[in-house]
Design a protein around this motif. Structure first.
Motif, PDB file in Angstrom:
ATOM      1  N   ARG A 181      20.588  18.605 103.621  1.00  0.00           N
ATOM      2  CA  ARG A 181      21.122  19.804 104.275  1.00  0.00           C
ATOM      3  C   ARG A 181      22.474  20.276 103.747  1.00  0.00           C
ATOM      4  O   ARG A 181      23.376  20.615 104.502  1.00  0.00           O
ATOM      5  N   GLN A 182      22.635  20.285 102.476  1.00  0.00           N
ATOM      6  CA  GLN A 182      23.876  20.766 101.867  1.00  0.00           C
ATOM      7  C   GLN A 182      23.611  22.112 101.189  1.00  0.00           C
ATOM      8  O   GLN A 182      22.485  22.403 100.774  1.00  0.00           O
TER       9      GLN A 182
ATOM     10  N   ILE B 122      25.917  19.748 117.658  1.00  0.00           N
ATOM     11  CA  ILE B 122      25.017  18.589 117.676  1.00  0.00           C
ATOM     12  C   ILE B 122      23.839  18.735 116.703  1.00  0.00           C
ATOM     13  O   ILE B 122      22.830  18.061 116.859  1.00  0.00           O
TER      14      ILE B 122
ATOM     15  N   ARG C  30      28.249   9.651 112.788  1.00  0.00           N
ATOM     16  CA  ARG C  30      27.428   9.700 111.582  1.00  0.00           C
ATOM     17  C   ARG C  30      28.077  10.576 110.506  1.00  0.00           C
ATOM     18  O   ARG C  30      27.543  10.734 109.412  1.00  0.00           O
TER      19      ARG C  30
ATOM     20  N   GLY D 258      28.757  14.106 116.774  1.00  0.00           N
ATOM     21  CA  GLY D 258      29.356  13.030 115.995  1.00  0.00           C
ATOM     22  C   GLY D 258      29.058  13.139 114.504  1.00  0.00           C
ATOM     23  O   GLY D 258      29.276  12.199 113.748  1.00  0.00           O
ATOM     24  N   GLY D 259      28.584  14.317 114.076  1.00  0.00           N
ATOM     25  CA  GLY D 259      28.291  14.529 112.654  1.00  0.00           C
ATOM     26  C   GLY D 259      29.415  15.311 111.975  1.00  0.00           C
ATOM     27  O   GLY D 259      30.461  15.578 112.580  1.00  0.00           O
ATOM     28  N   ASP D 260      29.187  15.688 110.723  1.00  0.00           N
ATOM     29  CA  ASP D 260      30.209  16.431 109.976  1.00  0.00           C
ATOM     30  C   ASP D 260      30.541  17.761 110.641  1.00  0.00           C
ATOM     31  O   ASP D 260      31.697  18.204 110.607  1.00  0.00           O
ATOM     32  N   SER D 261      29.542  18.408 111.240  1.00  0.00           N
ATOM     33  CA  SER D 261      29.820  19.700 111.901  1.00  0.00           C
ATOM     34  C   SER D 261      30.830  19.512 113.017  1.00  0.00           C
ATOM     35  O   SER D 261      31.765  20.297 113.160  1.00  0.00           O
TER      36      SER D 261
ATOM     37  N   HIS E 102      31.426  12.141 121.963  1.00  0.00           N
ATOM     38  CA  HIS E 102      30.238  11.696 121.224  1.00  0.00           C
ATOM     39  C   HIS E 102      29.433  10.714 122.074  1.00  0.00           C
ATOM     40  O   HIS E 102      30.008   9.905 122.803  1.00  0.00           O
ATOM     41  N   ARG E 103      28.112  10.800 121.957  1.00  0.00           N
ATOM     42  CA  ARG E 103      27.265   9.987 122.835  1.00  0.00           C
ATOM     43  C   ARG E 103      27.178   8.515 122.427  1.00  0.00           C
ATOM     44  O   ARG E 103      26.683   7.700 123.198  1.00  0.00           O
ATOM     45  N   ARG E 104      27.617   8.200 121.207  1.00  0.00           N
ATOM     46  CA  ARG E 104      27.603   6.782 120.777  1.00  0.00           C
ATOM     47  C   ARG E 104      29.027   6.333 120.487  1.00  0.00           C
ATOM     48  O   ARG E 104      29.967   7.085 120.674  1.00  0.00           O
TER      49      ARG E 104
ATOM     50  N   GLU F 129      34.262  18.938 111.608  1.00  0.00           N
ATOM     51  CA  GLU F 129      34.797  20.174 111.045  1.00  0.00           C
ATOM     52  C   GLU F 129      35.283  21.111 112.158  1.00  0.00           C
ATOM     53  O   GLU F 129      36.356  21.702 112.070  1.00  0.00           O
TER      54      GLU F 129
ATOM     55  N   ASN G 114      32.933  21.392  98.803  1.00  0.00           N
ATOM     56  CA  ASN G 114      32.012  20.551  98.041  1.00  0.00           C
ATOM     57  C   ASN G 114      30.955  21.340  97.289  1.00  0.00           C
ATOM     58  O   ASN G 114      29.914  20.816  96.930  1.00  0.00           O
TER      59      ASN G 114
END
Ligand code: NAP
Length: 308
Positions: free
Chosen positions: A283-284, A237, A180, A152-155, A174-176, A158, A50
Motif C-alpha cells: 500500500r505505498q 485505523i 504496527r 497504531g499504524g503509519d497513518s 491504540h487498542r494494543r 502521521e 519516500n
C-alpha cells in the motif's frame, strides 16, 4: 458513447495515473475515470518523503496535481466522474457513469481504498463536528485544542505528528500495546512532548452537545472505562478497498481486496487491477505506481493478442 475504447482506467491515484501514462505511450488511447475527488489518498496527506525523485520530499496534493498534469500531457482523456454500474459478463466490457455508457476491450481497476471508521453510532453523529478522518484537512480547526488520534499504524503516527504542530495536546489511542507503524514514525511520535500515548484502549463513545466534548475509552486489559475531555477525534485505523461495484464479477478476498495473479491479473481476461484495491500488504504510492505500470503493459499485450 458508441466508441469501444482499447482500455478504460478507473481511478486517479498513483496506480491509475501511471496506468494512464503507460497505456497512452503504448498507443492504447486510454480513457480514465478520475472520480469526483481526483488524486486519491495522497491528496489528504502532508509531506511525502519516500517517493523517489524528490530529495526534500514533496507535499502529497502537489505530487498528485503534477501526476494528473503529466497524465493529461501523455494524451489520456480524463472524465471527472465515478463509474456507478458495470457489466463484465462479456467483451467489450460495459461501464456506466451518471451521464453515459462506455465500452472497453480492457479495464484497469485502480479505485484504491477509503478511510475505515470505528463503526460506533456517536462517530456518525459527530462527523464534521469534531470527528474527522483527515488531519491535514481538518487539523487547522483544532489550533491550541486537545485532540485524539485513534490507530497504531503509519497513518495514525502521521496524523498525530501533524496535529501536534497545531494542537495543545494529542492523545494517541491504540487498542494494543505495540504499534504496527514503521520504527522511524514511532520514534518521532515518542519523542514528541505534545503526544501522550494511551495503549490497550478502545473508544466506546464520543460525547458532546453540538460538537465533541469528550470520549469514553475502555482499557481492554483492565476492563475499566475512563473519560477524556477533548475537542477532536481523528480516526486513522486503515482503509477499505473500493470494490463494491465489482463484486458480482471480480474475485475478492475476505476483506474485499481484488485477488490478482502475476501482480495485476484478475479472474476475468482483460480486466486488471493495480494499486491499493488489490494490495492489502504494501500500500505505498511507489508500489501502486509500479502495479499501474504493469497493468498497462499487460493491457497492451492483451489487446494485441485478443483483437475484438
Ligand atoms: P494499518 O497499517 O492497517 O494500521 C491500522 C491501525 O489501526 C492498526 O494499528 C490497527 O490496530 C488499528 N485498527 C484497525 N481497526 C481498528 C478498530 N476497529 N479499532 C481500533 N483500532 C483499529 O493502516 P495505515 O496506518 O492506514 O497504513 C496503511 C499502509 O500505508 C501501511 O502500509 C503504511 O505503512 C502505509 N503508510 C505509510 C506512511 C508513510 O510511510 N509515511 C503513511 C501512512 C500510511 P492493530 O495494530 O491492533 O491491528
Amino acid at each position: 458513447m458508441n466508441e469501444t475504447w482499447k482500455t478504460i482506467i478507473l481511478g486517479s491515484g498513483p496506480a491509475g495515473l501511471t496506468a494512464g501514462i503507460y497505456s497512452a505511450r503504448s498507443n492504447l488511447k486510454p480513457l480514465l475515470f478520475a472520480g469526483n475527488n481526483p488524486g486519491g489518498q495522497l491528496t489528504i496527506t502532508t509531506l511525502v518523503e519516500n517517493y523517489p525523485g524528490f530529495k526534500d520530499g514533496i507535499m502529497g496534493p502537489q505530487l498528485m496535481q503534477d501526476m494528473i498534469e503529466q497524465t493529461k500531457n501523455s494524451g489520456v482523456e480524463i472524465i471527472y466522474e465515478d463509474i456507478i454500474k458495470i457489466d463484465f459478463s462479456k467483451r467489450p466490457y460495459v461501464l456506466e457513469s451518471i451521464s453515459d455508457t462506455f465500452r472497453a476491450e480492457t479495464i484497469i481497476i485502480s479505485t484504491g481504498a477509503s478511510t475505515k471508521w470505528l463503526g460506533i453510532d456517536s462517530e456518525q453523529k459527530f462527523m464534521g463536528k469534531g470527528v474527522s478522518g483527515c488531519a491535514t484537512c481538518d487539523g487547522p480547526f483544532f489550533k491550541d485544542k486537545v485532540v485524539s488520534v485513534i490507530g497504531g499504524g503509519d497513518s495514525a503516527m502521521e496524523e498525530a505528528l501533524y496535529l501536534a504542530r497545531l494542537a495543545k495536546k494529542v492523545y494517541l489511542i491504540h487498542r494494543r500495546d505495540e504499534f504496527r507503524a514503521s520504527q522511524i514514525m514511532q520514534k518521532r511520535v515518542m519523542e514528541n512532548s505534545k503526544i501522550e500515548i494511551i495503549y490497550n484502549s478502545e473508544v466506546i463513545e464520543i460525547k458532546g452537545d453540538n460538537i465533541v466534548k469528550s470520549i469514553d475509552i475502555k482499557n481492554n486489559k483492565q476492563n475499566t472505562v475512563s473519560s477524556l475531555l477533548l475537542d477532536g477525534v481523528f480516526i486513522a485505523i486503515g482503509h477499505t478497498p473500493n470494490t463494491q461495484i465489482f463484486k458480482d464479477y471480480i474475485d475478492t478476498d475476505e476483506n474485499g481486496y481484488i485477488k490478482v495473479k502475476d501482480f495485476v491479473k484478475t479472474n476475468i481476461d482483460g480486466i486488471f487491477a493495480s494499486g491499493d484495491v488489490s494490495d492489502p500488504k504494501y500500500r505505498q504510492a511507489i508500489t501502486s505506481a509500479g502495479t499501474g505500470c504493469i497493468a498497462a503493459i499487460e493491457a497492451m499485450h492483451f489487446t494485441e493478442n485478443n483483437p475484438l
